[in-house]
Design a protein around this motif. Structure first.
Motif, mmCIF file in Angstrom:
data_model
loop_
_atom_site.group_PDB
_atom_site.id
_atom_site.type_symbol
_atom_site.label_atom_id
_atom_site.label_comp_id
_atom_site.label_asym_id
_atom_site.label_seq_id
_atom_site.Cartn_x
_atom_site.Cartn_y
_atom_site.Cartn_z
ATOM 1 N N LYS A 176 0.845 -1.183 0.000
ATOM 2 C CA LYS A 176 0.000 0.000 0.000
ATOM 3 C C LYS A 176 0.883 1.237 0.000
ATOM 4 N N THR A 177 0.543 2.199 -0.849
ATOM 5 C CA THR A 177 1.309 3.437 -0.874
ATOM 6 C C THR A 177 0.757 4.373 0.189
ATOM 7 N N GLN A 178 1.662 4.960 0.959
ATOM 8 C CA GLN A 178 1.267 5.871 2.017
ATOM 9 C C GLN A 178 1.986 7.189 1.806
ATOM 10 N N ASP A 179 1.265 8.289 2.025
ATOM 11 C CA ASP A 179 1.858 9.609 1.910
ATOM 12 C C ASP A 179 2.397 9.998 3.278
ATOM 13 N N VAL A 180 3.714 10.057 3.379
ATOM 14 C CA VAL A 180 4.351 10.406 4.640
ATOM 15 C C VAL A 180 4.950 11.793 4.469
#
Length: 63
Positions: A41-45
């Motif tokens: 899953k891509t997460q915006d950090v």
């Protein structure tokens, strides 16, 4: 020459083993080619670090 009449049982066992191998290979192929739900899953950090300005203490004697 007499034929072995007990070869039918071993063929059924071999067919069962080959069928199991085909099922395992189908499952492996699904996970390799279709992703199998294992995509990360891509997460915006977004991290913002604001530190206070640090100054060196003044020297004694006014210099």
């Amino acid at each position: 020459m007499a034929e072995n009449s007990s070869s039918g049982g071993s063929n059924a066992g071999l067919a069962f083993i080959v069928g199991g191998v085909v099922v395992v290979l189908a499952i492996v192929a699904y996970f390799v080619f279709a992703g199998g739900g294992m995509t990360p899953k891509t997460q915006d950090v977004n991290v913002d670090v604001n530190l206070p300005k640090v100054e060196a203490p003044s020297l004694p004697g006014g210099n």
